[in-house]
Each structure stands twice: as C-alpha cells, then as structure tokens.
Design a protein around this motif. Structure first.
Motif, PDB file in Angstrom:
ATOM      1  N   THR A 110       0.748  -1.093   0.226  1.00  0.00           N
ATOM      2  CA  THR A 110      -0.032  -0.038   0.067  1.00  0.00           C
ATOM      3  C   THR A 110       0.956   1.356   0.009  1.00  0.00           C
ATOM      4  O   THR A 110       2.034   1.240   0.651  1.00  0.00           O
ATOM      5  CB  THR A 110      -1.044  -0.183   1.161  1.00  0.00           C
ATOM      6  N   ARG A 111       0.469   2.307  -0.703  1.00  0.00           N
ATOM      7  CA  ARG A 111       0.999   3.597  -0.626  1.00  0.00           C
ATOM      8  C   ARG A 111       0.581   4.380   0.409  1.00  0.00           C
ATOM      9  O   ARG A 111      -0.566   3.879   1.356  1.00  0.00           O
ATOM     10  CB  ARG A 111       0.622   4.331  -1.918  1.00  0.00           C
ATOM     11  N   PRO A 112       1.294   5.514   0.690  1.00  0.00           N
ATOM     12  CA  PRO A 112       0.887   6.223   2.257  1.00  0.00           C
ATOM     13  C   PRO A 112      -0.449   6.771   2.277  1.00  0.00           C
ATOM     14  O   PRO A 112      -1.022   6.956   3.063  1.00  0.00           O
ATOM     15  CB  PRO A 112       1.912   7.615   1.970  1.00  0.00           C
ATOM     16  N   GLU A 113      -1.108   7.073   0.857  1.00  0.00           N
ATOM     17  CA  GLU A 113      -2.492   7.559   0.925  1.00  0.00           C
ATOM     18  C   GLU A 113      -3.295   6.437   1.195  1.00  0.00           C
ATOM     19  O   GLU A 113      -4.656   6.813   1.821  1.00  0.00           O
ATOM     20  CB  GLU A 113      -2.919   8.280  -0.460  1.00  0.00           C
ATOM     21  N   GLN A 114      -3.122   5.293   1.655  1.00  0.00           N
ATOM     22  CA  GLN A 114      -4.171   4.216   2.054  1.00  0.00           C
ATOM     23  C   GLN A 114      -3.822   3.767   3.365  1.00  0.00           C
ATOM     24  O   GLN A 114      -4.429   3.153   3.974  1.00  0.00           O
ATOM     25  CB  GLN A 114      -3.764   3.086   1.173  1.00  0.00           C
ATOM     26  N   TRP A 115      -2.704   4.324   3.905  1.00  0.00           N
ATOM     27  CA  TRP A 115      -2.375   4.156   5.497  1.00  0.00           C
ATOM     28  C   TRP A 115      -3.597   4.566   6.458  1.00  0.00           C
ATOM     29  O   TRP A 115      -3.751   4.082   7.521  1.00  0.00           O
ATOM     30  CB  TRP A 115      -1.149   4.892   5.751  1.00  0.00           C
ATOM     31  N   GLN A 116      -3.997   5.802   6.319  1.00  0.00           N
ATOM     32  CA  GLN A 116      -5.162   6.233   7.289  1.00  0.00           C
ATOM     33  C   GLN A 116      -6.333   5.119   7.631  1.00  0.00           C
ATOM     34  O   GLN A 116      -6.668   4.812   8.658  1.00  0.00           O
ATOM     35  CB  GLN A 116      -5.708   7.432   6.934  1.00  0.00           C
ATOM     36  N   GLU A 117      -6.964   4.537   6.405  1.00  0.00           N
ATOM     37  CA  GLU A 117      -7.638   3.353   6.441  1.00  0.00           C
ATOM     38  C   GLU A 117      -7.049   2.280   7.212  1.00  0.00           C
ATOM     39  O   GLU A 117      -7.906   1.630   8.126  1.00  0.00           O
ATOM     40  CB  GLU A 117      -8.052   2.895   5.199  1.00  0.00           C
ATOM     41  N   LEU A 118      -5.765   1.938   7.095  1.00  0.00           N
ATOM     42  CA  LEU A 118      -5.453   0.824   7.667  1.00  0.00           C
ATOM     43  C   LEU A 118      -5.174   0.976   9.295  1.00  0.00           C
ATOM     44  O   LEU A 118      -5.371   0.097   9.942  1.00  0.00           O
ATOM     45  CB  LEU A 118      -3.868   0.486   7.080  1.00  0.00           C
ATOM     46  N   CYS A 119      -4.762   2.279   9.733  1.00  0.00           N
ATOM     47  CA  CYS A 119      -4.753   2.598  11.137  1.00  0.00           C
ATOM     48  C   CYS A 119      -6.023   2.305  11.719  1.00  0.00           C
ATOM     49  O   CYS A 119      -6.056   1.872  12.920  1.00  0.00           O
ATOM     50  CB  CYS A 119      -4.621   4.156  11.230  1.00  0.00           C
ATOM     51  N   THR A 120      -6.991   2.726  11.008  1.00  0.00           N
ATOM     52  CA  THR A 120      -8.541   2.404  11.842  1.00  0.00           C
ATOM     53  C   THR A 120      -8.765   0.984  12.026  1.00  0.00           C
ATOM     54  O   THR A 120      -9.291   0.568  12.881  1.00  0.00           O
ATOM     55  CB  THR A 120      -9.649   2.927  10.858  1.00  0.00           C
ATOM     56  N   ARG A 121      -8.486   0.098  10.930  1.00  0.00           N
ATOM     57  CA  ARG A 121      -8.747  -1.168  11.286  1.00  0.00           C
ATOM     58  C   ARG A 121      -7.717  -1.997  12.356  1.00  0.00           C
ATOM     59  O   ARG A 121      -8.033  -2.816  12.860  1.00  0.00           O
ATOM     60  CB  ARG A 121      -8.604  -2.051   9.915  1.00  0.00           C
ATOM     61  N   CYS A 122      -6.454  -1.242  12.309  1.00  0.00           N
ATOM     62  CA  CYS A 122      -5.498  -1.885  13.492  1.00  0.00           C
ATOM     63  C   CYS A 122      -5.570  -1.399  14.765  1.00  0.00           C
ATOM     64  O   CYS A 122      -4.919  -1.660  15.695  1.00  0.00           O
ATOM     65  CB  CYS A 122      -4.177  -1.845  12.860  1.00  0.00           C
ATOM     66  N   ASP A 123      -6.714  -0.330  14.935  1.00  0.00           N
ATOM     67  CA  ASP A 123      -6.541   0.364  16.056  1.00  0.00           C
ATOM     68  C   ASP A 123      -5.501   0.968  16.487  1.00  0.00           C
ATOM     69  O   ASP A 123      -4.942   0.917  17.773  1.00  0.00           O
ATOM     70  CB  ASP A 123      -7.145  -0.408  17.268  1.00  0.00           C
ATOM     71  N   LEU A 124      -4.628   1.485  15.516  1.00  0.00           N
ATOM     72  CA  LEU A 124      -3.273   2.326  16.074  1.00  0.00           C
ATOM     73  C   LEU A 124      -3.256   3.634  15.428  1.00  0.00           C
ATOM     74  O   LEU A 124      -3.170   3.980  14.364  1.00  0.00           O
ATOM     75  CB  LEU A 124      -2.208   1.618  15.243  1.00  0.00           C
ATOM     76  N   PRO A 125      -4.090   4.568  16.255  1.00  0.00           N
ATOM     77  CA  PRO A 125      -3.911   5.933  16.107  1.00  0.00           C
ATOM     78  C   PRO A 125      -2.440   6.533  15.565  1.00  0.00           C
ATOM     79  O   PRO A 125      -1.367   5.916  16.227  1.00  0.00           O
ATOM     80  CB  PRO A 125      -4.327   6.625  17.299  1.00  0.00           C
ATOM     81  N   ASP A 126      -2.551   7.543  14.748  1.00  0.00           N
ATOM     82  CA  ASP A 126      -1.345   7.777  14.225  1.00  0.00           C
ATOM     83  C   ASP A 126      -0.190   7.021  13.579  1.00  0.00           C
ATOM     84  O   ASP A 126       0.923   7.435  13.415  1.00  0.00           O
ATOM     85  CB  ASP A 126      -0.481   8.582  15.265  1.00  0.00           C
TER      86      ASP A 126
END
Length: 148
Positions: A110-126
């Motif tokens: 995944t590219r950086p623009e997709q990382w925000q969505e990933l954060c939500t699923r992993c419950d890892l803010p920031d």
C-alpha cells in the motif's frame, strides 16, 4: 493484559506490506503482520520472530523508531486491554517487493494515501504519521507513543 507486536514492512520505494486477515464469517480485511508477545519474550524479539515468519530469509533492515500504544484504563467496551508496539523494517534488496510474503496469505503493498484506512482497522492511531515521519526523517530515533 495482551501484549501485541505489529510489523511495518516497507519496500525500498516506501510502500507498506499488508496481509489478508481472513477470519471465518467476516469479510476479508488487510492488516499489518502481527502477533502476541510470548511470556518471557521482549517486544523486539517478538517483532523479529513475526518478521521472520512473514519474510523467511529475505534480507531486511530494522528501523530506528518504535511506535508504542500503551494499555489504557478503563478498557473500552468490547475490547481487551492490550499494549501494542509497532516495529518498522525495510526490505534491503532493490527492485520490486515480492508479490506474496513467504508464510502469509495474500499480500498487498500500500501507498501512504491508504495508510489512514489501515490505522482504523488496526486500532493504531497515528500509524500513518509514524511511518511518514520515519520515511521523511523528521521523527527522532527511539520509542514514540501512539494515540492518546
């Protein structure tokens, strides 16, 4: 308390490896390779074990930043109390990353623009800030606290 390690594996061109987390009866989702820390194991040892499980003998370099999400009290409803650490690794070989990590299911880079969505699923803010800061060099070496 559950102790968890997430492995952020970056390609040479800055893409992040995510693997399919196919839970029975749930729609497939993409997550970071992760695992629990064993009783007598350090977080860093667990990260190397999980990384080796994912990449086998593929050459990698360890990052100098460790993201930490400390256990919170009170525990949010529907969640177990956990402490999570994110360790960053980079593929050492030039060229395209492998289409599939050796001992995992489907892999996507995944590219950086997709990382925000990933954060939500992993419950890892920031998480996206941690990875971007690491790649751009503006986060200092050492342990960084994620989220509140």
């Amino acid at each position: 308390m559950r102790r968890v390690v997430f492995v952020a594996l970056l390609s040479r061109d800055g893409r992040l490896a995510v693997v399919a987390d196919d839970l029975p009866g749930a729609p497939p989702r993409w997550v970071l390779p992760s695992g629990s820390v064993r009783a007598a194991e350090l977080y860093s040892e667990a990260a190397v074990r999980i990384l080796r499980d994912a990449v086998g003998a593929m050459p990698v370099r360890g990052g100098t930043v460790e993201g930490c999400r400390w256990a919170q009290l009170p525990v949010p409803v529907g969640r177990s109390r956990r402490e999570a650490h994110v360790f960053i690794f980079r593929l050492a070989a030039a060229g395209d990353p492998p289409e599939r990590l050796s001992r995992r299911g489907a892999t996507r880079w995944t590219r950086p623009e997709q990382w925000q969505e990933l954060c939500t699923r992993c419950d890892l803010p920031d998480l996206d800030v941690l990875l971007t800061g690491y790649l751009e060099g503006w986060i200092p070496d050492g342990r960084i606290t994620l989220g509140p």
